[in-house]
Design an enzyme around this catalytic site. Sequence first.
Site, PDB file in Angstrom:
ATOM      1  N   CYS A 197      -7.743  54.370  79.930  1.00 38.20           N
ATOM      2  CA  CYS A 197      -7.457  52.933  79.875  1.00 38.20           C
ATOM      3  C   CYS A 197      -6.625  52.532  78.653  1.00 38.20           C
ATOM      4  O   CYS A 197      -7.139  51.987  77.670  1.00 38.20           O
ATOM      5  CB  CYS A 197      -8.725  52.099  79.899  1.00 38.20           C
ATOM      6  SG  CYS A 197      -8.292  50.361  80.135  1.00 38.20           S
ATOM      7  N   CYS A 379      -4.554  47.945  85.128  1.00 37.72           N
ATOM      8  CA  CYS A 379      -5.165  47.618  83.845  1.00 37.72           C
ATOM      9  C   CYS A 379      -5.404  46.116  83.803  1.00 37.72           C
ATOM     10  O   CYS A 379      -4.458  45.355  83.606  1.00 37.72           O
ATOM     11  CB  CYS A 379      -4.217  48.044  82.720  1.00 37.72           C
ATOM     12  SG  CYS A 379      -4.925  47.751  81.101  1.00 37.72           S
TER      13      CYS A 379
END
Length: 447
Positions: A197, A379
Amino acid sequence: MRCHAPLRSLTSKSLPLRGRRGLATVSPVSSLSSNHKVVVIGAGTAGLAISHQLLRSDKFAPSDIAVVDPATWHHYQPGWTLVGGGLKDKEDLRRRTEDLIDPKLTLYPTSVVSVSPKDNLVSLSDGNKVHYEQLIVAPGLTLDLGSIAGLKEALYDRQSPVSSIYNYDTCDKAFRTVETLTKGTALFTQPAGVIKCAGAPQKIMWLALDYWKRAGLYSPEKLRNSPISIDFATGLGGMFAVPKYAAKLEQLRKDRGVGGLFQHDLVAINGDKAIFSRPDSPEKVIRQFDLLHVTPKMGPPQFIRESAIGNEAGYVAVNEHTLQHQEFSNIWSAGDASSLPTSKTAAAVTSEAPVLVRNLLRALEGKEPDALYDGYTSCPLLTEYGKVLLAEFKYGGEPKETFDDWLGIDQVEPRRAFYHLKKDFFPWVYFNSMVKGRWGGPKGWIN
Ligand code: UQ1
């Protein structure tokens, strides 16, 4: 097609847990080996989604599929940013691994020592050997806290203002350090190299900035009079890898008065000093801080490299579209430890898992793979309390926006609806559907 001996196991340590409560009926035999049609290494996001999608195909008998993972707890890691922002309790984002695994799967609660691809064999740390017909390697990434000198000590020192949302133990400390800071320099870091991430190091910064703004401690319009100043130090060259979103985030950084230290890679922490290396100079850069949020370096587990199933960087070397191993056709990989050249997120797994499952089921029937992964990942980037920029893209950094395609909404604009997707809907659908093999991300419910 079934040609395997029934599951056998030996010592109490090596007993697999069949089903939920470990009520395995195991009879001691003289060999420390067992067979499964499919072995899945890892009960994380990818391992669980794939195991349960395979099970839901109705092509397997109980114990045909085995899952190997030593972790007592399965964490919803995308939620740790919310913990760092004071929005969730970390205890609510974890479940016992054994409680998430369908009783028809066999769980080996043990770690992997090595894979022998030529013998179709996985060796476990308790000495057990597990044979497979098809192997899925999805162990995730491990944090390398040791690669930044002084990091581990600082993280676990309750008095220090150093924290990380990448670690279960310290994700709540992140919020405590934000709450208690009243003046000084806040420093947020992102390393050079691959992490999971890649947006999270700045998500926590944007939440902290908003917190201090609301507390009257930070004002982008009156930076000189603000008691707190904020810097983002990243080993990378920009705010984000995808040009469309990078431009927006760079604009936010400038508008909000956040200092940008690009190509600054944190290598050591010494008291209240952060020490960075730079690619173009032997000189180190030293910055004083009053709050430090660290994103550690991370990498795939060693057994991948040692088993010769990895690429040069140590990730499982798979075809980027079929998810099949480049050398061994009965090995597959998805998730963070795979070589897939996309951003490593749970959202990526929503699209990888159905491709892997379809291609593996075809392989069991002697057919070639025909499902192709396009690199989809996402994201949900918190830019303040109440707003998320929902970046979604595929290979080549090309946007692939679900709500643009569907409703004509340009997702580069941070929105409240996306904030509720991130904070409320995704954690709910994750535990209720995704780990059970019933969630296809942008495609909605599957199976
Ligand atoms: C998603 O499905 C998912 O899993 C539950 C996430 O959580 C980690 C996500 O962040 C995203 C973006 C998706 C994708 C789903 C939609 C509806 C865009």
